[in-house]
Design a protein around this motif. Structure first.
Motif, PDB file in Angstrom:
ATOM      1  N   GLU A  40       0.831  -1.200   0.000  1.00  7.67           N
ATOM      2  CA  GLU A  40       0.000   0.000   0.000  1.00  7.67           C
ATOM      3  C   GLU A  40       0.873   1.259   0.000  1.00  7.67           C
ATOM      4  OE1 GLU A  40      -3.351   2.156   2.838  1.00  7.67           O
ATOM      5  OE2 GLU A  40      -3.043  -0.001   3.020  1.00  7.67           O
ATOM      6  N   TYR A  41       1.986   1.203   0.720  1.00  6.11           N
ATOM      7  CA  TYR A  41       2.917   2.334   0.738  1.00  6.11           C
ATOM      8  C   TYR A  41       3.414   2.642  -0.671  1.00  6.11           C
ATOM      9  CZ  TYR A  41       7.093   5.104   1.657  1.00  6.11           C
ATOM     10  OH  TYR A  41       8.044   6.093   1.646  1.00  6.11           O
ATOM     11  N   ALA A  42       3.842   1.604  -1.400  1.00  4.91           N
ATOM     12  CA  ALA A  42       4.330   1.800  -2.773  1.00  4.91           C
ATOM     13  C   ALA A  42       3.228   2.348  -3.659  1.00  4.91           C
ATOM     14  CB  ALA A  42       4.864   0.484  -3.338  1.00  4.91           C
ATOM     15  N   ALA A  43       2.017   1.814  -3.507  1.00  7.61           N
ATOM     16  CA  ALA A  43       0.890   2.273  -4.323  1.00  7.61           C
ATOM     17  C   ALA A  43       0.616   3.755  -4.066  1.00  7.61           C
ATOM     18  CB  ALA A  43      -0.352   1.433  -4.034  1.00  7.61           C
ATOM     19  N   GLU A  44       0.670   4.165  -2.808  1.00  5.59           N
ATOM     20  CA  GLU A  44       0.439   5.582  -2.484  1.00  5.59           C
ATOM     21  C   GLU A  44       1.549   6.466  -3.019  1.00  5.59           C
ATOM     22  OE1 GLU A  44      -0.587   6.494   1.521  1.00  5.59           O
ATOM     23  OE2 GLU A  44      -2.418   5.287   1.451  1.00  5.59           O
ATOM     24  N   GLN A  45       2.793   5.990  -2.942  1.00  7.92           N
ATOM     25  CA  GLN A  45       3.922   6.774  -3.448  1.00  7.92           C
ATOM     26  C   GLN A  45       3.840   6.953  -4.960  1.00  7.92           C
ATOM     27  OE1 GLN A  45       6.600   8.229  -1.471  1.00  7.92           O
ATOM     28  NE2 GLN A  45       4.904   7.861  -0.096  1.00  7.92           N
ATOM     29  N   MET A  46       3.397   5.909  -5.654  1.00 10.46           N
ATOM     30  CA  MET A  46       3.308   5.962  -7.120  1.00 10.46           C
ATOM     31  C   MET A  46       2.179   6.874  -7.587  1.00 10.46           C
ATOM     32  SD  MET A  46       5.573   4.005  -8.754  1.00 10.46           S
ATOM     33  CE  MET A  46       4.794   3.826 -10.339  1.00 10.46           C
ATOM     34  N   GLY A  47       1.105   6.944  -6.831  1.00 10.24           N
ATOM     35  CA  GLY A  47      -0.062   7.675  -7.302  1.00 10.24           C
ATOM     36  C   GLY A  47      -0.869   6.777  -8.236  1.00 10.24           C
ATOM     37  N   GLU A  48      -1.769   7.367  -8.980  1.00  9.06           N
ATOM     38  CA  GLU A  48      -2.655   6.586  -9.848  1.00  9.06           C
ATOM     39  C   GLU A  48      -1.869   5.915 -10.967  1.00  9.06           C
ATOM     40  OE1 GLU A  48      -6.018   4.726 -10.500  1.00  9.06           O
ATOM     41  OE2 GLU A  48      -5.867   6.242  -8.934  1.00  9.06           O
ATOM     42  N   LEU A  49      -1.895   4.589 -10.977  1.00  8.15           N
ATOM     43  CA  LEU A  49      -1.181   3.839 -12.011  1.00  8.15           C
ATOM     44  C   LEU A  49      -1.939   3.907 -13.325  1.00  8.15           C
ATOM     45  CD1 LEU A  49      -0.153   0.732  -9.899  1.00  8.15           C
ATOM     46  CD2 LEU A  49       1.349   2.527 -10.748  1.00  8.15           C
ATOM     47  N   VAL A  50      -1.184   4.065 -14.416  1.00 12.42           N
ATOM     48  CA  VAL A  50      -1.802   4.157 -15.738  1.00 12.42           C
ATOM     49  C   VAL A  50      -1.397   3.002 -16.653  1.00 12.42           C
ATOM     50  CG1 VAL A  50      -2.110   6.650 -15.652  1.00 12.42           C
ATOM     51  CG2 VAL A  50       0.013   5.726 -16.580  1.00 12.42           C
ATOM     52  N   PHE A  51      -0.296   2.311 -16.310  1.00 13.36           N
ATOM     53  CA  PHE A  51       0.170   1.216 -17.155  1.00 13.36           C
ATOM     54  C   PHE A  51       0.963   0.235 -16.311  1.00 13.36           C
ATOM     55  CE2 PHE A  51       3.486  -0.668 -19.886  1.00 13.36           C
ATOM     56  CZ  PHE A  51       2.675  -1.304 -20.824  1.00 13.36           C
ATOM     57  N   VAL A  52       0.756  -1.059 -16.568  1.00 12.53           N
ATOM     58  CA  VAL A  52       1.500  -2.118 -15.887  1.00 12.53           C
ATOM     59  C   VAL A  52       1.976  -3.105 -16.940  1.00 12.53           C
ATOM     60  CG1 VAL A  52       1.391  -3.962 -14.179  1.00 12.53           C
ATOM     61  CG2 VAL A  52       0.060  -1.882 -13.828  1.00 12.53           C
ATOM     62  N   ASP A  53       3.281  -3.367 -16.969  1.00 14.59           N
ATOM     63  CA  ASP A  53       3.862  -4.320 -17.902  1.00 14.59           C
ATOM     64  C   ASP A  53       4.280  -5.558 -17.116  1.00 14.59           C
ATOM     65  OD1 ASP A  53       4.928  -5.499 -20.169  1.00 14.59           O
ATOM     66  OD2 ASP A  53       6.819  -4.408 -20.043  1.00 14.59           O
ATOM     67  N   LEU A  54       3.557  -6.668 -17.322  1.00 15.01           N
ATOM     68  CA  LEU A  54       3.787  -7.900 -16.576  1.00 15.01           C
ATOM     69  C   LEU A  54       4.601  -8.895 -17.409  1.00 15.01           C
ATOM     70  CD1 LEU A  54       0.141  -8.337 -15.248  1.00 15.01           C
ATOM     71  CD2 LEU A  54       2.131  -7.628 -13.908  1.00 15.01           C
ATOM     72  N   GLU A  69       6.964  -3.534 -14.725  1.00 17.43           N
ATOM     73  CA  GLU A  69       7.135  -2.091 -14.858  1.00 17.43           C
ATOM     74  C   GLU A  69       5.808  -1.423 -14.522  1.00 17.43           C
ATOM     75  OE1 GLU A  69       7.796   0.658 -18.575  1.00 17.43           O
ATOM     76  OE2 GLU A  69       9.655  -0.331 -18.000  1.00 17.43           O
ATOM     77  N   LEU A  70       5.852  -0.516 -13.570  1.00 16.24           N
ATOM     78  CA  LEU A  70       4.672   0.229 -13.128  1.00 16.24           C
ATOM     79  C   LEU A  70       4.823   1.671 -13.572  1.00 16.24           C
ATOM     80  CD1 LEU A  70       4.800  -1.201  -9.524  1.00 16.24           C
ATOM     81  CD2 LEU A  70       3.100  -1.827 -11.233  1.00 16.24           C
ATOM     82  N   GLU A  71       3.816   2.188 -14.250  1.00 23.21           N
ATOM     83  CA  GLU A  71       3.876   3.563 -14.728  1.00 23.21           C
ATOM     84  C   GLU A  71       2.686   4.335 -14.167  1.00 23.21           C
ATOM     85  OE1 GLU A  71       3.684   5.962 -18.942  1.00 23.21           O
ATOM     86  OE2 GLU A  71       4.482   3.929 -18.940  1.00 23.21           O
ATOM     87  N   SER A  72       2.995   5.484 -13.565  1.00 27.81           N
ATOM     88  CA  SER A  72       1.948   6.365 -13.053  1.00 27.81           C
ATOM     89  C   SER A  72       2.143   7.737 -13.679  1.00 27.81           C
ATOM     90  CB  SER A  72       2.029   6.476 -11.529  1.00 27.81           C
ATOM     91  OG  SER A  72       3.146   7.263 -11.143  1.00 27.81           O
ATOM     92  N   SER A  73       1.268   8.644 -13.327  1.00 27.58           N
ATOM     93  CA  SER A  73       1.419  10.010 -13.818  1.00 27.58           C
ATOM     94  C   SER A  73       2.667  10.662 -13.224  1.00 27.58           C
ATOM     95  CB  SER A  73       0.172  10.829 -13.489  1.00 27.58           C
ATOM     96  OG  SER A  73      -0.081  10.766 -12.098  1.00 27.58           O
ATOM     97  N   LYS A  74       3.187  10.097 -12.128  1.00 23.79           N
ATOM     98  CA  LYS A  74       4.360  10.650 -11.453  1.00 23.79           C
ATOM     99  C   LYS A  74       5.677  10.063 -11.944  1.00 23.79           C
ATOM    100  CE  LYS A  74       2.183  11.400  -6.928  1.00 23.79           C
ATOM    101  NZ  LYS A  74       2.305  11.048  -5.506  1.00 23.79           N
ATOM    102  N   ALA A  75       5.688   8.743 -12.209  1.00 22.75           N
ATOM    103  CA  ALA A  75       6.971   8.079 -12.467  1.00 22.75           C
ATOM    104  C   ALA A  75       6.767   6.721 -13.127  1.00 22.75           C
ATOM    105  CB  ALA A  75       7.715   7.868 -11.146  1.00 22.75           C
ATOM    106  N   VAL A  76       7.860   6.200 -13.665  1.00 24.89           N
ATOM    107  CA  VAL A  76       7.917   4.809 -14.115  1.00 24.89           C
ATOM    108  C   VAL A  76       8.834   4.102 -13.126  1.00 24.89           C
ATOM    109  CG1 VAL A  76       8.639   3.235 -15.930  1.00 24.89           C
ATOM    110  CG2 VAL A  76       7.574   5.416 -16.525  1.00 24.89           C
TER     111      VAL A  76
END
Length: 134
Positions: A40-54, A69-76
């Protein structure tokens, strides 16, 4: 607004039955294949995720590999595998709608199910993990 390590909120959910990595992944070793997700900490730090590469089922992963690879509006941000083994299942629902990861990181937002190697991964329990984010 990003939080520094010592400003992590006290009310984060850190389930006791899971194991954790310092890279903010969780592992449920009580089931086979084991389940991996982000905290949950990582999810909150990332913000809203827009793309996930599994990865693909059947892929071999080693502890320390970048596996998702997790991509949000804040970071990859890559997810570093906390364990070694073979990917058996991936959560296509999380890939199709990454908000499920943000909204339920320990439930519907799981990422991979992996058949673990026999070696014991060096993971943190809930109390140890809590210390790394506070």
């Amino acid at each position: 607004m990003t939080m520094s390590e010592n400003e992590a909120p006290e009310n984060l959910d850190i389930p006791d039955h899971l194991s954790y990595s310092e890279e903010h992944a969780w592992v449920d070793e009580s089931v086979s294949p084991a389940i991996i997700g982000i905290t949950e900490y990582a999810a909150e730090q990332m913000g809203e995720l827009v793309f996930v590469d599994l990865p693909e089922p059947g892929d071999r992963v080693e502890s320390g590999d970048e596996i998702v690879e997790l991509e949000s509006s804040k970071a990859v941000q890559p997810l570093i595998s906390p364990v070694s083994g073979t990917v058996r299942y991936v959560n296509r629902e999380a890939s199709d709608d990454p908000s499920v990861i943000t909204n339920d990181p320990y439930g519907e937002g799981w990422l991979l199910k992996i058949e673990l190697d026999d070696d014991e991964p060096e993971l943190l329990d809930a109390a140890e993990y809590a210390k790394t984010i506070r």
